[in-house]
Enzyme design. Sequence first.
Site, PDB file in Angstrom:
ATOM      1  N   CYS A 108       7.801 -34.604  -5.614  1.00 51.75           N
ATOM      2  CA  CYS A 108       8.405 -34.823  -6.938  1.00 51.75           C
ATOM      3  C   CYS A 108       7.598 -35.805  -7.777  1.00 51.75           C
ATOM      4  CB  CYS A 108       9.822 -35.374  -6.812  1.00 51.75           C
ATOM      5  SG  CYS A 108      10.720 -34.912  -5.339  1.00 51.75           S
TER       6      CYS A 108
ATOM      7  N   ASP B 288      15.554 -37.818  -2.565  1.00 53.63           N
ATOM      8  CA  ASP B 288      16.732 -37.338  -1.855  1.00 53.63           C
ATOM      9  C   ASP B 288      16.398 -36.370  -0.721  1.00 53.63           C
ATOM     10  OD1 ASP B 288      18.023 -38.865  -3.656  1.00 53.63           O
ATOM     11  OD2 ASP B 288      19.145 -37.266  -4.623  1.00 53.63           O
TER      12      ASP B 288
ATOM     13  N   CYS C 239      11.829 -37.408  -9.514  1.00 52.42           N
ATOM     14  CA  CYS C 239      12.903 -37.121  -8.571  1.00 52.42           C
ATOM     15  C   CYS C 239      14.263 -37.458  -9.171  1.00 52.42           C
ATOM     16  CB  CYS C 239      12.676 -37.896  -7.277  1.00 52.42           C
ATOM     17  SG  CYS C 239      13.628 -37.245  -5.896  1.00 52.42           S
ATOM     18  N   ASP C 240      15.314 -36.964  -8.533  1.00 56.67           N
ATOM     19  CA  ASP C 240      16.661 -36.901  -9.113  1.00 56.67           C
ATOM     20  C   ASP C 240      17.124 -38.157  -9.838  1.00 56.67           C
ATOM     21  OD1 ASP C 240      16.541 -34.523  -7.803  1.00 56.67           O
ATOM     22  OD2 ASP C 240      18.277 -34.843  -6.523  1.00 56.67           O
ATOM     23  N   LYS C 241      17.132 -39.308  -9.150  1.00 54.71           N
ATOM     24  CA  LYS C 241      17.706 -40.514  -9.740  1.00 54.71           C
ATOM     25  C   LYS C 241      16.763 -41.188 -10.710  1.00 54.71           C
ATOM     26  CE  LYS C 241      20.909 -39.352  -7.131  1.00 54.71           C
ATOM     27  NZ  LYS C 241      20.104 -38.237  -6.635  1.00 54.71           N
TER      28      LYS C 241
ATOM     29  N   CYS D 208      12.224 -30.369  -6.852  1.00 50.00           N
ATOM     30  CA  CYS D 208      12.884 -29.210  -6.237  1.00 50.00           C
ATOM     31  C   CYS D 208      13.132 -28.103  -7.259  1.00 50.00           C
ATOM     32  CB  CYS D 208      14.185 -29.645  -5.586  1.00 50.00           C
ATOM     33  SG  CYS D 208      13.951 -30.839  -4.258  1.00 50.00           S
TER      34      CYS D 208
ATOM     35  N   GLU E  98      24.869 -37.975  -1.019  1.00 55.78           N
ATOM     36  CA  GLU E  98      24.957 -36.527  -1.187  1.00 55.78           C
ATOM     37  C   GLU E  98      25.190 -35.873   0.172  1.00 55.78           C
ATOM     38  OE1 GLU E  98      22.035 -35.864  -5.045  1.00 55.78           O
ATOM     39  OE2 GLU E  98      21.357 -35.213  -3.073  1.00 55.78           O
TER      40      GLU E  98
ATOM     41  N   SER F 112      24.222 -32.692  -3.626  1.00 57.41           N
ATOM     42  CA  SER F 112      22.930 -32.357  -4.197  1.00 57.41           C
ATOM     43  C   SER F 112      23.110 -31.276  -5.248  1.00 57.41           C
ATOM     44  CB  SER F 112      22.006 -31.840  -3.090  1.00 57.41           C
ATOM     45  OG  SER F 112      20.918 -31.132  -3.625  1.00 57.41           O
TER      46      SER F 112
END
Length: 582
Positions: free
Chosen positions: A64, A96, A137-139, A209, A459, A485
């Site tokens: 990521c 994650d 990445c996600d956060k 992702c 998650e 997730s």
Amino acid sequence: MAKAKNRAGKTRSIPKKRLPSRHVTEGPARAPHRSYLYAMGLTEKEIHQPLVGVATCWNEAAPCNIALSRQAQAAKKGVSEAGGTPREFATITVTDGIAMGHEGMKSSLVSRDLIADSVELTMRGHCYDALVGLAGCDKSLPGMMMSMIRLNVPSVFVYGGTILPGRFQGRDVTVVDVFEGVGMHASGKMSDSELLELESVACPCAGSCGGQFTANTMACVSEAIGLALPASSGAPASYESRDSFVEDAGRAVMHALAKNIRPRDICTREAFDNAATVVAATGGSTNAALHLPAMAHEAGIKFTLQDVARIFKKTPYIADLMPGGKYTATDMYKVGGVSIVIKELLDNGLLNGDCLTVTGKTLKQNARGVKFPKNQDVVYRIKDAITPTGGVVGLKGSLAPDGAIVKVAGMQSLVFRGPARVFDCEETAFEAVVSDKVKEGDVIIIRYEGPKGGPGMREMLSTTAALYGKGMGEKVALITDGRFSGGTRGFCIGHVGPEAAVGGPIGLLKNGDIITIDANKGRLDVELSKTELEKRKKRWKPRRTNHNSGAIWRYAQTVGPASGGAVVHPGAEGETHTYTDI
């Protein structure tokens, strides 16, 4: 007087007297400060230009983030060409996919706020005038945007880009297929060699992702809310064309600085409504219902889980994206990206087109030249929507007085009733799933995983993916005060509030209690009387966690409920001034 060039080559004056960097670059008293800048190779001219922070979440933890350092160089080039002096710095990320399914996931949500804090402190400490923020990445996406809104300094957000899909047995796959492969392997449906082949090909290059999971969801949010340049989020991380978008972001931040366009001018209540609408239309991650309220909090806007759910309820679901659908983020990019979703929603009156964006133009003006593509079935017209309401639904009821959320994109049935199987952490639930101790019709309860109780609101992808891998995806339901997730699918309900750690009803459940879920009506209930719940509440005692020092302990002391974004400070309501006005 600093000057910046726009793309047409014209010069704009930016008075240094109103920029934060005057505190470190101007006047005889700042000679020691300037000596540090000379030591790094800056010229006198560069020192007296606006100083622009170029923040990245680069690291070697996961694909990521691995391309962000390269992209930062393109952003710096754009800043320099437009008359600014870029200053690159990095912050952390917790990825994650690596943290999933074990204690490491407790660090994930905590990292969102630490990212925002560390960017804020770097900007404040060095008096930078503007910010280009790159995240993968996600956060890191909401964390970076939270810092922009908190500082209220002219800013442009840049998404690092999606990963390309892998190929396995003739089909496109993502990392979620690998998580589901674990469940298939446990049930004998996948051999050791097949699982090894799948894990080897699922993630073929740099990027986040590949489905409409949390990273790509929040990337869509960045365009919809107006902090990112139009069409900038779509190109995969490995495409060199992405660097031209990043370079444009460097120029754009200088334009925003010259025009004094600030994040809170952009991130209005209407803009948050727009962002939630795009999440719903694309069947995006339930995590958006956590991150949008947290971003709004930075602007002093009350925007809760229920506000997000209200928008989800009235928004058609039109993008057929994984995990509920069949296409990846790369597929959407190839047909026009989130721009075509925004255009279709605008044309049908579902977005406020008058919201300002970082370009200085409105959302409607940015989308003026976008044409809806023909001969594709990735994104549908509103009149042909996959479902008439959004891919995510808000719930309330006796089990969730403060609300909960479920992703329904791709689901066949939206009603479920069954006995509770109660677990006090994810690991024990996962073990029960892979060892066939969960039966069809059960409602799995995973509690004490909320923001305070986890701590960190983990998650549950390992457990939900294992259920799908074992063929039980929609034959059981799963309810948690934790979260899921963006890759989760099935009847999985998260963000249940109040959480178990503060005595919420989910903490009072026993094995065998009958749970009813009706996503059509937005209800989540336990078939117990108020008297029985009150009796159990009197016997309930709070649990002590194993995190009694360090960053996760400190987080647990200050974090608020998930319904408000799990925020850790007073937000704009507590301000006497913003950083950019120092």
